[in-house]
Design an enzyme around this catalytic site. Structure first.
Site, PDB file in Angstrom:
ATOM      1  N   ASP A 195       0.863  -1.170   0.000  1.00  0.00           N
ATOM      2  CA  ASP A 195       0.000   0.000   0.000  1.00  0.00           C
ATOM      3  C   ASP A 195       0.909   1.234   0.000  1.00  0.00           C
ATOM      4  O   ASP A 195       2.087   1.138   0.365  1.00  0.00           O
ATOM      5  CB  ASP A 195      -0.904  -0.020   1.238  1.00  0.00           C
ATOM      6  CG  ASP A 195      -1.818   1.187   1.304  1.00  0.00           C
ATOM      7  OD1 ASP A 195      -2.315   1.609   0.247  1.00  0.00           O
ATOM      8  OD2 ASP A 195      -2.028   1.707   2.417  1.00  0.00           O
ATOM      9  N   ASP A 197      -0.130   5.153   0.784  1.00  0.00           N
ATOM     10  CA  ASP A 197      -0.348   6.121   1.869  1.00  0.00           C
ATOM     11  C   ASP A 197      -0.398   5.446   3.225  1.00  0.00           C
ATOM     12  O   ASP A 197      -1.025   4.392   3.401  1.00  0.00           O
ATOM     13  CB  ASP A 197      -1.658   6.881   1.640  1.00  0.00           C
ATOM     14  CG  ASP A 197      -1.541   7.887   0.496  1.00  0.00           C
ATOM     15  OD1 ASP A 197      -0.462   7.944  -0.129  1.00  0.00           O
ATOM     16  OD2 ASP A 197      -2.533   8.590   0.219  1.00  0.00           O
TER      17      ASP A 197
END
Length: 459
Positions: A195, A197
């Site tokens: 991922d 952020d």
């Protein structure tokens, strides 16, 4: 006249080619002949014949008596040595020359003529001097790989190529380059799904102020840094990556519309005057624009994504080339400031990313909920372009992370191991759906532990 002695019945196989004298000897020892004793009846019925015939019969009886004195084992041994048997030739008799596996039903492999010739040559050098049926050599081309070293060596490569082509065909529509280089993908053992952020970088929590609250930072400074970075992200996306045109035409992957690209040279192409519009009302602009989703419109869309890829590849290690000198300097100050505010969050994550990148059998893949074009701008501005090639970046905005994982599994295959690294529930649920291990990132300690696990080869 001396009475004949019955010879012990010793089965002697009849040779194929015999001299007349030899045939007489064989008949004397043949059980079928000895049962009827044709010699005795013949002598009894021809006593009135000439003396020459009597002499011949007497000689025959004498010879028979002499043979009767020869041991039966010796007769059988001599017969077998001098006259090899010619029974019905089966595969078992010449198993050394014709392995039974060679005659199995096997499809013709895709080997070239050279391999076939080598197989035939190798076979004949091992063939013994025994008599072999003439039709048998015709079966050599259909022999399986066990009779030819070249075929057995080429088979794994062929299977690997077939598996590589299968993986390419199941990928999504429009993948001219199949999302990535298949030759490198075939050597992979582990794929790390990241991922973006709050996992690799701190961005969203800067804008909301949640990071400042959690770690006791000055909210004004933290939020201000986040807003400045957001401004630069959209500046790069709008100015260089056609985000104004592509915002309503978001794609999961940069190659999703590549099949609509006719390969036209874009060196002198004017994107600003080609009449393309990505907005929903583009179809009302007339025939010069083209109906949204039509052939002409899709081709212009594909042109833009091709240009996006070219710009990304050109500036992935030098994003400053997209900025003015003043903006380039401002970016450098901003990144240093964010790194201080986040206590070297990105620097800590980079240790794991670089370690994975250094492994030849591992790869980093990015799945983000940000739209694809802004995500590309974000990756460039945070200095991650060298870590994530554009073909390894996916946007889950349209289809969700679980569907993104499915696409990635269809690309890399099910034989590799997948490790999901993230902070949110979306990637955790998707990882559970695909039975992938999930490494949660919630603080700096999780990043440090991840790096330690990678150093110890636990991941």
């Amino acid at each position: 006249m001396e009475e004949e002695q019955d010879l012990p019945e010793q089965p002697v196989k009849k040779p194929k080619m015999q001299e007349p004298g030899e045939q007489t000897l064989s008949q004397v020892n043949n059980p079928d002949v000895s049962d009827q004793k044709p010699e005795t009846s013949s002598l009894a019925s021809n006593l009135s014949m000439s003396e020459e015939t009597s002499s011949t019969n007497a000689s025959l009886i004498s010879t028979s008596s002499a043979i009767a004195n020869i041991p039966a084992a010796a007769v059988a041994s001599i017969s077998n040595q001098d006259y090899p048997t010619y029974t019905i030739l089966g595969q078992n008799q010449y198993q050394a020359c014709y392995p039974s596996s060679s005659f199995g039903v096997a499809g013709q492999t895709n080997s070239d003529a050279e391999n076939t010739t080598l197989a035939a040559t190798t076979y004949q050098t091992e063939k013994p001097s025994a008599v072999v049926p003439a039709p048998a050599p015709q079966r050599l081309p259909s022999a399986d790989s066990s009779t030819s070293p070249s075929l057995s060596q080429n088979t794994p490569n062929k299977d690997a190529d077939d598996q590589s082509r299968k993986n390419m065909t199941v990928k999504n529509r429009g993948k001219r380059k199949a999302d990535a280089g298949s030759s490198q993908d075939s050597e992979l053992e582990r794929v790390f799904l990241w991922d973006l952020d709050e996992t690799i970088i701190i961005f969203h929590s800067l804008l909301t102020g949640s990071y400042a609250q959690k770690y006791g930072k000055d909210p004004t400074v933290v939020i201000g840094s986040g807003l400045t970075m957001e401004e630069m992200i959209f500046e790069v996306a709008d100015t260089h990556l056609f985000f104004n045109d592509l915002e309503e035409c978001d794609q999961v992957h940069v190659e999703d519309v590549a099949s609509d690209d006719n390969g036209q040279d874009l060196s002198n192409y004017s994107f600003s005057t080609d009449g393309f519009s990505g907005s929903g009302g583009s179809g009302s602009h007339g025939s010069s624009v083209g109906v949204q989703g039509g052939v002409d419109w899709m081709r212009k869309l594909a042109f833009r994504y091709r240009k996006v890829r070219e710009i990304y590849d050109k500036h992935k290690s030098n994003v400053g080339g997209l900025l003015s000198p003043q903006r380039k300097e401002a970016l450098q100050r901003l990144r240093a400031e964010i790194e201080v505010l986040t206590d070297s969050w990105l620097g800590t994550a980079l240790k794991s990313l670089l370690l994975i990148q250094s492994r030849k059998n591992c790869v980093n893949v990015l799945i983000t909920t940000t739209q694809l074009v802004p995500a590309l701008a974000k990756v460039l501005l945070y200095g991650l372009g060298e870590i994530f090639p554009i073909e390894n970046i996916y946007s889950a905005t349209k289809i969700g992370k679980e569907s993104c994982f499915e696409r990635i599994v269809s690309r890399f295959g099910k034989k590799v191991t997948y490790v999901v690294i993230g902070d949110g529930r979306d990637e955790e649920i998707a990882a559970k759906q695909h039975n992938m291990p999930f490494w949660r990132i919630t603080n700096h300690g999780d990043l440090v532990s991840l790096h330690q696990a990678l150093e110890l080869d636990f991941l």
